[in-house]
Design a protein around this motif. Structure first.
Motif, PDB file in Angstrom:
ATOM      1  N   ALA A  91       0.839  -1.206   0.000  1.00 45.00           N
ATOM      2  CA  ALA A  91       0.000   0.000   0.000  1.00 45.00           C
ATOM      3  C   ALA A  91       0.874   1.257   0.000  1.00 45.00           C
ATOM      4  N   PHE A  92       1.923   1.276   0.828  1.00 44.66           N
ATOM      5  CA  PHE A  92       2.816   2.438   0.863  1.00 44.66           C
ATOM      6  C   PHE A  92       3.567   2.589  -0.455  1.00 44.66           C
ATOM      7  N   SER A  93       3.969   1.490  -1.046  1.00 45.13           N
ATOM      8  CA  SER A  93       4.661   1.537  -2.340  1.00 45.13           C
ATOM      9  C   SER A  93       3.750   2.122  -3.413  1.00 45.13           C
ATOM     10  N   VAL A  94       2.488   1.678  -3.431  1.00 48.77           N
ATOM     11  CA  VAL A  94       1.533   2.207  -4.409  1.00 48.77           C
ATOM     12  C   VAL A  94       1.291   3.699  -4.153  1.00 48.77           C
ATOM     13  N   GLY A  95       1.147   4.072  -2.891  1.00 46.18           N
ATOM     14  CA  GLY A  95       0.953   5.481  -2.551  1.00 46.18           C
ATOM     15  C   GLY A  95       2.085   6.348  -3.067  1.00 46.18           C
ATOM     16  N   LYS A  96       3.311   5.858  -2.931  1.00 46.19           N
ATOM     17  CA  LYS A  96       4.471   6.609  -3.417  1.00 46.19           C
ATOM     18  C   LYS A  96       4.447   6.728  -4.935  1.00 46.19           C
ATOM     19  N   GLN A  97       4.086   5.624  -5.613  1.00 43.70           N
ATOM     20  CA  GLN A  97       4.005   5.668  -7.074  1.00 43.70           C
ATOM     21  C   GLN A  97       2.915   6.634  -7.541  1.00 43.70           C
ATOM     22  N   LEU A  98       1.869   6.779  -6.733  1.00 46.59           N
ATOM     23  CA  LEU A  98       0.790   7.714  -7.056  1.00 46.59           C
ATOM     24  C   LEU A  98       1.179   9.157  -6.747  1.00 46.59           C
ATOM     25  N   LYS A  99       2.394   9.331  -6.203  1.00 47.12           N
ATOM     26  CA  LYS A  99       2.917  10.651  -5.824  1.00 47.12           C
ATOM     27  C   LYS A  99       2.092  11.287  -4.717  1.00 47.12           C
ATOM     28  N   LYS A 100       1.592  10.441  -3.828  1.00 50.43           N
ATOM     29  CA  LYS A 100       0.884  10.920  -2.648  1.00 50.43           C
ATOM     30  C   LYS A 100       1.809  10.853  -1.436  1.00 50.43           C
ATOM     31  N   SER A 101       1.519  11.670  -0.430  1.00 53.14           N
ATOM     32  CA  SER A 101       2.225  11.612   0.843  1.00 53.14           C
ATOM     33  C   SER A 101       1.388  10.768   1.795  1.00 53.14           C
ATOM     34  N   SER A 102       1.923   9.632   2.185  1.00 52.26           N
ATOM     35  CA  SER A 102       1.143   8.670   2.965  1.00 52.26           C
ATOM     36  C   SER A 102       1.473   8.765   4.453  1.00 52.26           C
ATOM     37  N   VAL A 103       0.443   8.636   5.269  1.00 52.19           N
ATOM     38  CA  VAL A 103       0.604   8.615   6.725  1.00 52.19           C
ATOM     39  C   VAL A 103      -0.054   7.348   7.243  1.00 52.19           C
ATOM     40  N   LEU A 104       0.672   6.611   8.086  1.00 59.72           N
ATOM     41  CA  LEU A 104       0.116   5.394   8.676  1.00 59.72           C
ATOM     42  C   LEU A 104      -0.836   5.760   9.808  1.00 59.72           C
ATOM     43  N   VAL A 105      -2.048   5.197   9.740  1.00 61.78           N
ATOM     44  CA  VAL A 105      -3.092   5.536  10.701  1.00 61.78           C
ATOM     45  C   VAL A 105      -3.669   4.248  11.293  1.00 61.78           C
ATOM     46  N   LYS A 106      -3.918   4.280  12.585  1.00 64.39           N
ATOM     47  CA  LYS A 106      -4.570   3.155  13.258  1.00 64.39           C
ATOM     48  C   LYS A 106      -6.039   3.090  12.841  1.00 64.39           C
ATOM     49  N   ASP A 107      -6.604   1.918  12.896  1.00 66.85           N
ATOM     50  CA  ASP A 107      -8.008   1.734  12.530  1.00 66.85           C
ATOM     51  C   ASP A 107      -8.912   2.283  13.636  1.00 66.85           C
ATOM     52  N   ALA A 108      -9.201   3.570  13.557  1.00 67.35           N
ATOM     53  CA  ALA A 108     -10.072   4.242  14.527  1.00 67.35           C
ATOM     54  C   ALA A 108     -11.044   5.109  13.748  1.00 67.35           C
ATOM     55  N   SER A 109     -12.231   5.288  14.258  1.00 72.91           N
ATOM     56  CA  SER A 109     -13.304   5.981  13.536  1.00 72.91           C
ATOM     57  C   SER A 109     -12.849   7.289  12.902  1.00 72.91           C
ATOM     58  N   ALA A 110     -13.090   7.403  11.589  1.00 72.44           N
ATOM     59  CA  ALA A 110     -12.822   8.611  10.801  1.00 72.44           C
ATOM     60  C   ALA A 110     -11.338   8.964  10.717  1.00 72.44           C
ATOM     61  N   PHE A 111     -10.481   8.103  11.272  1.00 68.81           N
ATOM     62  CA  PHE A 111      -9.039   8.237  11.118  1.00 68.81           C
ATOM     63  C   PHE A 111      -8.529   9.578  11.659  1.00 68.81           C
ATOM     64  N   VAL A 112      -7.894  10.424  10.844  1.00 74.16           N
ATOM     65  CA  VAL A 112      -7.303  11.652  11.395  1.00 74.16           C
ATOM     66  C   VAL A 112      -8.053  12.904  10.940  1.00 74.16           C
ATOM     67  N   VAL A 113      -7.976  13.210   9.644  1.00 72.65           N
ATOM     68  CA  VAL A 113      -8.489  14.496   9.156  1.00 72.65           C
ATOM     69  C   VAL A 113      -9.982  14.637   9.406  1.00 72.65           C
ATOM     70  N   ASN A 114     -10.762  13.647   9.003  1.00 75.33           N
ATOM     71  CA  ASN A 114     -12.214  13.770   9.169  1.00 75.33           C
ATOM     72  C   ASN A 114     -12.620  13.810  10.638  1.00 75.33           C
ATOM     73  N   ARG A 115     -11.904  13.074  11.455  1.00 76.92           N
ATOM     74  CA  ARG A 115     -12.221  13.086  12.898  1.00 76.92           C
ATOM     75  C   ARG A 115     -12.013  14.479  13.479  1.00 76.92           C
ATOM     76  N   LEU A 116     -10.904  15.122  13.128  1.00 78.14           N
ATOM     77  CA  LEU A 116     -10.640  16.457  13.669  1.00 78.14           C
ATOM     78  C   LEU A 116     -11.550  17.520  13.057  1.00 78.14           C
ATOM     79  N   LEU A 117     -11.783  17.432  11.745  1.00 76.68           N
ATOM     80  CA  LEU A 117     -12.672  18.409  11.116  1.00 76.68           C
ATOM     81  C   LEU A 117     -14.084  18.304  11.664  1.00 76.68           C
ATOM     82  N   LEU A 118     -14.538  17.069  11.878  1.00 77.54           N
ATOM     83  CA  LEU A 118     -15.901  16.884  12.413  1.00 77.54           C
ATOM     84  C   LEU A 118     -15.992  17.312  13.873  1.00 77.54           C
ATOM     85  N   ARG A 119     -14.892  17.182  14.606  1.00 78.78           N
ATOM     86  CA  ARG A 119     -14.917  17.612  16.003  1.00 78.78           C
ATOM     87  C   ARG A 119     -15.092  19.124  16.089  1.00 78.78           C
ATOM     88  N   PHE A 120     -14.312  19.863  15.277  1.00 80.20           N
ATOM     89  CA  PHE A 120     -14.442  21.316  15.390  1.00 80.20           C
ATOM     90  C   PHE A 120     -15.692  21.828  14.678  1.00 80.20           C
TER      91      PHE A 120
END
Length: 703
Positions: free
Chosen positions: A496-525
């Motif tokens: 998955a990380f290899s594919v992400g790099k080939q897609l020229k994306k910046s990948s961040v490893l996230v634990k399996d928790a509801s809404a992960f990082v960005v959506n969880r914080l945006l929805l909180r505020f």
């Protein structure tokens, strides 16, 4: 010249020094030689030339040698593919002495100005990437040529929370006019650091001549000879210092206010300096740049910008917690379940970056045809813009096909679903896929909030399921949240990380928790803001409360962009997981049920007002808050949620939270994402009892 060689080394002991070497070159048509100064830090193009104190000392010495030779002209060029990309930012982070900050600011002016005030003609041969201080060096020369394959041309300083401080704010507007300078220095920088093309740089008048890359240096030297001999006189535009300059400064102020709301001192200072440049007095202008730069270099805001720069340019390239890349399996074919807009965007991205067969499936032929047609049409647009050759476009289109039968995925190595955001639907899709794909094929989901572990729980091979969460628009936002389920194995994650790099994306490893990082914080505020509206706060007061952060858009505008139904759905998912912190607004539910798309409506002049139907629909209480109270509540909520996420191990460190918000939500560089802002404003201490970051990280280190 402020620095001696010894003082320069003491100031930045770890500097990767860009050495300037002078050689005398004979050029046909000139009796005297040309002193050609080449900048080279000894590394390949992946480590561009930069200027720290030692680099400036080296350039100054090279200029001494050049002037002593009494040449026909002096020219400065770079190593292959790179001219120079500005100041050595890694060294700036360690500066804790205000006097050293001032010396850095002053020295750049002292050295570059020698080229401007030279009685011998000076030339900048911009043979490759040129940004920031590198562009200021080129502008300090009397004339400039540019290689046609130059990939990066920009003043990124305002994007970082800084301003061009080695002559850029004074030289550029007096070369190309104030309005064009506002575009390059402010507007492009605040549009996610937009680069200039070679054609734009030439049309604006930043460079005098463009030459092909194969014989760029030879052509530049022959052109130089014609200029020196008076055969060519490069055009210089007449600069309007009256009403046109007034209009340009008004536009600059409007852009800065609209994008930063006063939150970025660097952007504000850039406007002041552009106004001062109207006088075309380098003594005054350079003194003001030096004063402003010395002050800003010692600010926490600037250190937050440098922190962001490092997150994006260093941490994003080495994702924390990612497995060894040697475990990654090769991906020779991609399958996409779904053929709607998101699936079609994914198909376009995969085929453009991986250049492997991509097959889409959906429930009926019409949808499949529409999805494939979208990808083909987008490829044709790229062809029309000459970003693809006819052969390349035909090859890409031939790689994208559709099918109603998931057996088309039998030889796929990576299959991603982009279907309706409901756990049962996604479980059913994966169960069907498992009947067709090979055992080691990756099964990826683009879910924005659902559990990866639950999605994989009924499969024979749950270890190959991974979250692969993109952000909309897929082609623009660089973040990819890669989510590890409880049973995801290292090989699948590495792939998955290899594919992400080939897609020229910046990948961040996230634990399996509801809404992960960005959506969880945006929805909180966002949830906190909606609660204040429910309590009786006027829409405009609540929506503008976070303007001092300089966010790319207000909470209610963000909700309109994302889609209220999606915001409600993710909010409901988070409420199920964390009912004490995430509430579901009954008003928002009514809003979605009524089919409303947003709170704001805009008139022909672009002025926003609350939709009267929404106002009538929304039941409000009688306890309104002020903007400041709304802001305090929203920031406290974000600070609390980040601390909980770090305690839960959702990501490795606070730096990953900031990286996600910068790359996935466009939060400003000059705030460092969010945690440096929360630390700087005291919110972290007030809510959690301690800051998120150690002293000296995204702040000025103690002396």
């Amino acid at each position: 010249m402020t620095f001696t060689a010894e003082a320069a080394k003491a100031a930045f002991p770890d500097e990767v020094v860009t050495v300037a070497k002078t050689r005398l070159v004979k050029v046909p048509g000139l009796q005297k030689p040309v002193a050609l100064i080449t900048l080279d830090n000894g590394h390949d193009h992946t480590r561009p030339n930069t200027f720290g104190p030692q680099g400036l000392v080296s350039l100054n010495a090279a200029l001494d040698e050049a002037f002593a030779a009494e040449p026909a002209a002096i020219a400065v060029t770079g190593k292959p593919f790179i001219f120079a990309v500005g100041a050595d930012l890694s060294g700036v982070e360690a500066v804790s002495d205000p006097q050293l900050a001032r010396e850095i600011a002053q020295t750049g002016h002292d050295v570059f100005r020698r080229l401007t005030e030279s009685s011998i003609p000076t030339f900048g041969f911009v043979n490759g990437a040129v940004m920031g201080g590198g562009l200021e060096l080129a502008l300090s020369c009397h004339y400039r040529t540019l290689s046609e394959n130059t990939a990066a041309i920009a003043f990124p300083e305002v994007f970082l929370g800084l301003f061009p401080g080695w002559g850029g704010t004074q030289l550029l507007p007096n070369l190309i006019g104030a309005d064009a300078a506002v575009t390059v220095i402010i507007e492009n920088a605040l549009a996610q650091n937009k680069m200039l093309s070679v054609k734009q740089a030439a049309e604006l008048g930043i460079v005098d001549q463009v030459f092909g890359s194969a014989d760029y240096l030879e052509q530049s030297l022959l052109w130089l000879a014609k200029v020196v001999n008076g055969e060519i006189t490069p055009a210089r535009r007449e600069i309007d210092r009256g009403s046109a300059w007034d209009a340009a400064i008004a536009r600059a102020k409007s852009i800065v206010d609209g994008r930063t709301h006063g939150a970025s001192p660097g952007a504000t200072k850039a406007v002041e300096l552009l106004e001062l440049a109207r006088e075309n007095d380098l003594d005054r202008g350079y003194a003001a740049e030096t004063d402003g730069l010395a002050e800003l270099l010692m600010s926490d805001v600037l250190r937050a910008g440098l922190y962001s720069f490092n997150l994006v340019n260093k941490r994003a390239k080495r994702p924390a917690g990612a497995p060894d890349k040697s475990l990654a399996r090769k991906v020779n074919k991609v399958g996409i379940v779904g053929a709607g807009l998101m699936a079609s965007q994914l198909a376009l991205l995969f085929v453009r970056r991986l250049k492997v067969p991509v097959v889409l499936t959906d429930v009926d032929q019409e949808r499949v045809d529409k999805g494939v047609g979208y990808v083909h049409a987008e490829i044709d647009k790229l062809l029309g813009k000459k970003r693809l050759s006819p052969d390349a476009a035909n090859r890409l289109k031939a790689l994208v096909t559709g099918s109603l039968d998931k057996a088309a995925f039998s030889d796929a190595d990576f299959v991603i679903e982009a279907v309706f955001e409901e756990l049962g639907v996604k479980q059913q899709v994966f169960a069907e896929l498992e009947q067709h794909v090979k055992p080691e094929a990756i099964l990826a989901t683009n879910t924005s909030s659902l559990s990866i572990t639950a999605m994989a729980s009924k499969l024979q091979h749950p270890e190959r399921v991974v979250g692969f969460h993109f952000f909309n628009p897929v082609a623009v936002l660089p973040l990819l949240e890669i989510v590890r389920g409880e049973q995801t194995d290292d090989a699948s994650l590495a792939t998955a990380f290899s594919v992400g790099k080939q897609l020229k994306k910046s990948s961040v490893l996230v634990k399996d928790a509801s809404a992960f990082v960005v959506n969880r914080l945006l929805l909180r505020f966002l949830g906190e803001v909606l609660v204040t509206v429910d309590e009786g706060t006027p829409f405009d007061v609540a929506d503008k409360a976070l303007e001092p952060l300089g966010l790319p858009m207000t909470p209610l505008t963000l909700m309109q962009l994302v889609g209220p139904a999606i915001a409600l759905h993710v909010g409901e998912t988070l409420h199920e997981s964390f009912p004490d912190r995430f509430t579901v607004s009954e008003n928002l539910a009514k809003f979605v049920k009524a089919g409303k798309k947003g709170v704001w409506i805009w008139d022909a002049q672009g002025n926003a007002s609350a939709d009267p139907e929404v106002v009538a629909l929304w039941t409000q209480g009688d306890q309104p808050s002020t903007s400041e109270q709304v802001r305090e509540r929203a920031l406290a909520a974000i600070a609390e949620e980040i601390r909980i996420m770090l305690d839960e191990g959702v990501v490795a460190e606070a730096q990953d939270i900031d990286l996600c918000l910068i790359l996935g939500a466009g939060w400003p560089f000059w705030n460092g994402g969010i945690t440096p802002y929360l630390d700087r404003s005291g919110v972290s201490e007030r809510v959690n009892g301690k800051p998120f970051l150690a002293p000296g990280v995204a702040s000025v280190p103690a002396r």
